[in-house]
Design an enzyme around this catalytic site. Structure first.
Site, mmCIF file in Angstrom:
data_model
loop_
_atom_site.group_PDB
_atom_site.id
_atom_site.type_symbol
_atom_site.label_atom_id
_atom_site.label_comp_id
_atom_site.label_asym_id
_atom_site.label_seq_id
_atom_site.Cartn_x
_atom_site.Cartn_y
_atom_site.Cartn_z
ATOM 1 C CG ASP A 1 -2.254 0.117 0.912
ATOM 2 O OD1 ASP A 1 -2.381 1.581 0.980
ATOM 3 O OD2 ASP A 1 -3.351 -0.040 1.078
ATOM 4 C CG HIS B 1 -4.462 2.286 -1.942
ATOM 5 N ND1 HIS B 1 -4.611 2.679 -0.342
ATOM 6 C CD2 HIS B 1 -5.815 2.550 -1.924
ATOM 7 C CE1 HIS B 1 -6.010 3.244 0.010
ATOM 8 N NE2 HIS B 1 -6.759 3.192 -0.471
ATOM 9 C CD GLU C 1 -10.148 3.700 -0.507
ATOM 10 O OE1 GLU C 1 -11.044 4.697 0.224
ATOM 11 O OE2 GLU C 1 -8.827 4.540 -0.161
#
Lengths: 614, 614
Positions: free
Chosen positions: A272, A326, A397
């Site tokens: 991440d 991420h 995201e």
């Protein structure tokens, strides 16, 4: 140094011998002392089954009839239609009332019908794990029972060793007894089905404690017929090793608990923006710049160990390399290496302008070198994992203002005839995804690996078909229970893996702004019916507020509650599952998992007396 | 068997010798392999302090200047006014910037001024615990540093060994260095203050890892002046061993963590309606009928161990025997023994008609034999505990319909000229409480023990003065933050211990119907100002959904957050405490406590970069 080693081994052996002699003496005298001192020996809790519930009562020791169940565990074994089985079998299930004592030394396995070498090896190892689990559960004070012998015959009808959505995990189990001989037959299509059969068999045994010398012994039901197979082929748990590193030992322990609950996918969210702990021999910079420390790295041999440990227990390790969002730490060396920015916004502040959670970072779709680096990384990955059954490319995201803040990306978008609208950025994202798929296929050498992506703007049912092929991509949704996204994607023909945010996110509650979902809520989350595209689901242990020290309690027994939902999908609810769940929690604890307590012990000892299980 | 034992010891010793030789060889070769294989050795994370924050940067190993802080822990030690101290000192605090390496073998303690034998023994043991903590933190790979010597002189001005609300826990700590000699002076009124001084001293050390051979060493700041004393005298944690049994080992481990956080009261909620695990030699029936099993009992020697282990670490064990409600299992044998019903409604169903939580049970105020049994129990208790500083008699959640359902109690109330109104039942309850106090005083032989009661209908500010003497009773409130009960009781002149329900209940969140209070919420709960009756507070780990396996993570570091609030009561909030709290959590983990993670490791390594700590 070899002669020293030999001498050392000899000394240790002799020491152990002496230790054994001493221990036996000590244990005996300790027992005597306990017999005199302990106030409870004149008197026992005993359990009897009534209306599918084990009820506690007080019995003076003198009045203990032979065969009384001093152990709740033994009572549970034959109480109710499904005894202590977790998850519920889905086919015909009959469990007899009688129990027989046995000892693990008197179990033998008949694998004579297995001619395939790899399958034979797998099942031989699975049998050892089965015996080891029973030994662990019975503990050090386990009594030897000479008379009973158990013979377990295992047969499989295929040599299939691939573990994926197509794997037949069904099995049948038959147990009969005649005098002191117990005969078990497990039939399955694959070794994975047979392994599940052994797992069920272990759940048909219990530790019995009903002797004044404090010793235990194992008991097993005297007759069983089970026919069983899972409803959903994807029963997963996500572990996140980027927010906080998890040592390999913690992951192996988690696989043990998954196997005990017949779960089959460990979704490894390895990287991440916070850290990149995965070592890639071809791109060592990723871990060099991305790991928290030199100790907090997964070497290629760590990865091999995880993959093979999992496979042996019916658990496939599904790797995720999240991107283009991420991704940050581990990608910050491109410019220095003459490759340009592989990622942008890395570690920028104030973070909320450039990402959803610090540290920021997003891969740079405009830099052709990014795809070259990815090719090397994918090559390494394809050498460590088996990819016929899926690779997870993340994809959640994406934060458009980050890309919008990069002149390089905006300029490149212009060359692609893209503007700066939201849809233009989504097109840039789609381009990244197409490139990545091409790179993957080139490295792996075929175009069969299913690619999994998180639900996102890109997978919006209104536009997904423009960018993502439904035969190639599987969507892992992380929407709330009330959302219609699952239905819409399924109606379009996509396959989905469901991670219901407001029930199966195991990090919720600890933030302060979200609600903790206890095992009952987890259990009662039923998946959409009537679509064949539902592969199953996952509980997600996002790693911001957990590391190896509290991992077990946050994951277990909640993940096991989902496991039964996905294996059996019963019409009944958590209320009916409560007694068995408590026993499964105890089973996990006995096997070394620090699972959370789910009730006062009084409620465990007095089934049906504590409200919601009435 | 002694000759066997001697032979065994010899064999083991020889084996260990060989093992050492082997290990040294192995470690050396392992290091060499690591040096070659590990991608990070050419390059390090280093930390430097800037604006009270430790900031991470990347440094090639070749460029590591001598004295660079490769360990975040070492950076934190001198970064910001209070370094890594938890809780904050309340007086003058100066910490120098320089660090010196040392080894635990080179610490000597000067207790020559302590002439009192008991105090000398206490401090000698406290010094050993201090050294052991440092050894544990530094680990097995701890480098020996020959040069530096530390001399710790401890002086106390009283021989006081009672630990209670009056105890002076203040201390001053001065550390100076000259060349290779470090001199520490701890001055305190009591041994407990001196012990806190040692705890602070341990927090002025860190483990430093900045060598290519993977070894660590301890560092200590080169100059310190601290003057410190707590704001509140009662800094407690409640453990509940009735809903689920906690083994003694789990309680001792909890005391270690309390000592590390300068907490001083372990409130032991030993019994409840679920179980009575405390063995009373005079009334063995309580545990016989009340314990979950013969293994789940606290013997008198267990109790002694807990009490003395706690005292040595500045933690007083405050026992609670809850009543008249929250009493059931353990009290069900009266009729059989010819004593009549000692408790009523025990285990009755449907439970919600007779109590708040199953199993039901409430002591029988009408039965004179109850008070005789209580006398025996209290006698036993007074022999195991030191009672000058308090005994907790419970007193919460009396459920009037239970008493109202007992003909015996209703008839008895009539003889006392009581009707059946709510107030009449409260009068019956007050009668019970008066009797209990009389019994206690008769057994303990004086009437000085402060008696603690939970806030309840009986302690309602509107009526409390009729029944409970403010000089004798202390009220532990468990009302919500917004409630005015604390202010009202304080205004009446009562002393209170505050357990704010909606911040300091550590079981909240896991039920599904309550909210989890994270450490920030715990920290930011300030107590009412302007009343001298506020003794302090407690976090409460109610035991329904916790046992030894998840205890640590549910209690820590949240209890430590309350500890700083009560020790220092800073005007600042959790935002300012974040970096130190994370280090304190790591300290607890290094000392063997499985405390919960409070942030991604990236946020820990990059102070001030993750939002709420900016």
């Amino acid at each position: 140094m070899w002669f020293l080693k030999i001498i050392f081994v000899c000394m240790v052996s002799l020491s152990l011998l002496f230790l054994c002699i001493l221990c036996l003496t000590e244990i005996k005298s300790l027992d005597n002392r306990q017999l005199n001192a302990n106030i409870r020996h004149e008197w026992w809790w005993t359990w009897s089954c009534s209306g599918s519930r084990c009820r506690r009562s007080e019995t003076p020791a003198a009045e203990l009839p032979s065969g009384t169940q001093c152990s709740l565990q033994a009572c549970r074994l034959t109480c109710g239609r499904f005894g202590a089985l977790w998850p519920l079998p889905t086919g015909h299930t009959v469990i007899s009332q009688k129990l027989l004592s046995f000892h693990t030394n008197n179990i033998n396995f008949d694998l004579s019908s297995i001619t395939d070498k790899a399958c034979h090896e797998f099942l031989s190892k699975a049998s050892q794990i089965f015996v080891q689990n029973l030994k662990t559960e019975c503990g050090l004070n386990c009594s030897f029972v000479k008379e009973t012998h158990i013979s377990v015959r295992i047969r499989v009808s295929t040599t299939e060793l691939t573990l994926g959505w197509e794997t037949d995990e069904g099995y049948t189990l038959e147990l009969t007894s005649k005098g002191d001989l117990i005969t078990v037959t497990i039939d399955a299509s694959t070794v994975y089905g047979a392994r599940h059969g052994l797992e069920s068999l272990s759940q048909l045994t219990a530790v019995h404690q009903c002797s004044k010398d404090g010793r235990s012994n194992l008991v097993i039901v005297s007759g069983v017929k089970i026919s069983d197979r899972p409803v959903y082929p994807h029963r997963g748990l996500l572990l996140d090793t980027s927010r906080n590193f998890l040592p390999v030992s913690a992951m192996l322990r988690t696989i043990d608990a998954m196997a005990a609950s017949k779960m089959n996918v460990l979704h490894w969210h390895a990287t991440d923006s916070h850290s990149f702990p995965l070592q890639s021999p071809r791109v060592p910079q990723l871990a060099k710049y991305g790991a928290y420390s030199e100790q907090e790295v997964y070497s290629t041999s760590d990865v091999s160990e995880l993959v093979s440990y999992g496979q042996q227990r019916g658990v496939r390790v599904l790797l995720e390399i999240d991107g283009p969002a991420h991704a940050g730490m581990g990608w910050q060396w491109g410019r220095e290496a003459g490759l340009g920015d592989l990622a942008v916004c890395v570690g920028w502040q104030p973070w909320h302008k450039y990402c959803i959670q610090p540290p920021c970072g997003q891969l740079n779709p405009a830099n052709p070198n990014l795809y070259k680096v990815m090719a090397d990384l994918f090559k390494d990955i394809s050498e460590s994992f088996s990819y016929s059954s899926g690779f997870h490319m993340g994809g959640d995201e994406v934060f458009l203002p980050c890309w919008n803040s990069s002149q390089e990306i905006v300029d490149w978008m212009q060359t692609q005839s893209l503007g700066r609208t939201k849809l233009d950025f989504i097109k840039a994202w789609a381009y990244y995804q197409q490139q990545l798929l091409r790179v993957w296929d080139a490295q792996v050498g075929h175009s069969k690996t299913p690619i999994i992506l998180w639900s996102s703007h890109l997978t919006d049912p209104a536009i997904i078909q423009r960018y993502l092929d439904k035969d190639r991509y599987v969507i892992q949704t992380w929407v709330e229970k009330a959302s219609d996204v699952n239905h819409l994607l399924l109606s379009l023909g996509y396959r989905v893996i469901i991670t219901t945010k407001d029930t199966w996110y195991l990090d919720h509650g600890f933030w302060g702004s979200t609600t903790y979902h206890n095992w009952k809520v987890v259990y009662d989350n039923k998946l959409p019916k009537g679509f064949k595209g539902v592969l199953g689901g996952e509980t997600a242990m996002w790693g911001e507020l957990v590391d190896q020290f509290s991992l077990d309690a946050k994951v277990w027994p909640r993940a096991a509650a989902m496991a039964e939902r996905l294996w059996a999908d019963p019409n009944s609810s958590s209320i009916e599952a409560e007694n068995r769940l408590r026993h499964h929690r105890q089973r996990l604890v006995r096997r070394g998992i620090n699972a959370e307590a789910v009730a006062p012990e009084w409620c465990f000892q007095n089934e049906g007396e504590c409200g919601s299980d009435r």
